[in-house]
Design a protein around this motif. Structure first.
Motif, PDB file in Angstrom:
ATOM      1  N   LEU A 124      -0.570  43.058  -4.266  1.00  0.00           N
ATOM      2  CA  LEU A 124       0.340  42.664  -3.191  1.00  0.00           C
ATOM      3  C   LEU A 124      -0.421  41.921  -2.098  1.00  0.00           C
ATOM      4  N   ASP A 125       0.168  40.839  -1.654  1.00  0.00           N
ATOM      5  CA  ASP A 125      -0.313  40.136  -0.475  1.00  0.00           C
ATOM      6  C   ASP A 125       0.678  40.430   0.645  1.00  0.00           C
ATOM      7  N   PRO A 126       0.307  41.284   1.611  1.00  0.00           N
ATOM      8  CA  PRO A 126       1.260  41.636   2.670  1.00  0.00           C
ATOM      9  C   PRO A 126       1.821  40.426   3.406  1.00  0.00           C
ATOM     10  N   GLN A 127       1.048  39.338   3.467  1.00  0.00           N
ATOM     11  CA  GLN A 127       1.514  38.149   4.165  1.00  0.00           C
ATOM     12  C   GLN A 127       2.662  37.457   3.434  1.00  0.00           C
ATOM     13  N   SER A 128       2.831  37.804   2.157  1.00  0.00           N
ATOM     14  CA  SER A 128       3.905  37.173   1.383  1.00  0.00           C
ATOM     15  C   SER A 128       5.252  37.844   1.622  1.00  0.00           C
ATOM     16  N   LEU A 129       5.253  39.016   2.253  1.00  0.00           N
ATOM     17  CA  LEU A 129       6.496  39.730   2.506  1.00  0.00           C
ATOM     18  C   LEU A 129       7.260  39.080   3.650  1.00  0.00           C
TER      19      LEU A 129
END
Length: 210
Positions: A124-129
């Protein structure tokens, strides 16, 4: 090794340990459910947290929490509540087969039951949320290695009417302090994922009952 907790064998172990509580609690009524998202951030196992919007009504605005919320009558069960709320808050779709099981329910100060649902959401890339700004101000992750370091662990003693009432864990030195029920659920998660490494110094049995 912490990476083992995300291995197929680690997943089987966790699912097996959670099976009893999951079968007993899943269809019982509850006030709310939260998803405990276990993820890999740049290859490092971590937990995903949210910072609740400061514009929300109620006493929990601005708090660190796991994605989740009140159970809706249309929800099939508490697992579906947690998955639905995670989608609504973060735009993160978690397939039901990624759910490992249910941790022991916890209870807030009003004695309402909150059910934690553990799921592996993978890399998971938190910035993609894309968090819903009406509900979430910020999304962040804390590596399990950070949470397991004793210098990042503490306890808060709560008193009422001049008398000691209970003790809750707190996790420090991240972007935001993790405390309250979210810290209790974090502690339950660490006890499951790293039983040989995480040894809580104090227990809060009245909040650990399921």
């Amino acid at each position: 090794m912490l990476s083992d907790c995300l291995s197929a064998e680690g997943e089987r172990r966790c699912r097996r340990l959670l099976a009893g509580v999951t079968a007993r609690v899943r269809t019982q009524p509850a006030a709310a459910a939260v998803l405990v998202p276990l993820c890999l951030v740049r290859g490092v196992p971590a937990l995903l947290y949210t910072l609740r919007s400061s514009r929300l009504a109620g006493r929990h605005k601005g708090d660190v929490s796991f994605p989740g919320g009140k159970c809706d009558p249309t929800d099939q069960d508490v697992v579906h509540t947690a998955l639905r709320e995670t989608w609504e808050e973060l735009g993160l779709a978690v397939p039901e087969e990624h759910v490992w099981g249910i941790l022991r329910p916890v209870h807030d100060q009003q004695k309402a039951t909150v059910v934690p649902v553990l799921a592996s959401v993978g890399p998971l890339d938190p910035q993609s949320l894309r968090p819903n700004p009406k509900e979430v101000d910020e999304v962040f992750t804390l590596p399990l290695t950070h949470l397991l370091q004793t210098q990042n662990q503490g306890y808060t003693h709560f008193c009422q009417g001049g008398h000691f009432r209970y003790t809750l864990p707190v996790f420090l030195n991240g972007p935001h302090r993790v405390w309250g029920l979210t810290a209790v659920i974090t502690e339950l998660t660490l006890q499951l994922l790293a039983p040989g490494t995480y040894r809580p110094q104090l227990a809060s049995p009245e909040l650990h009952r399921g």
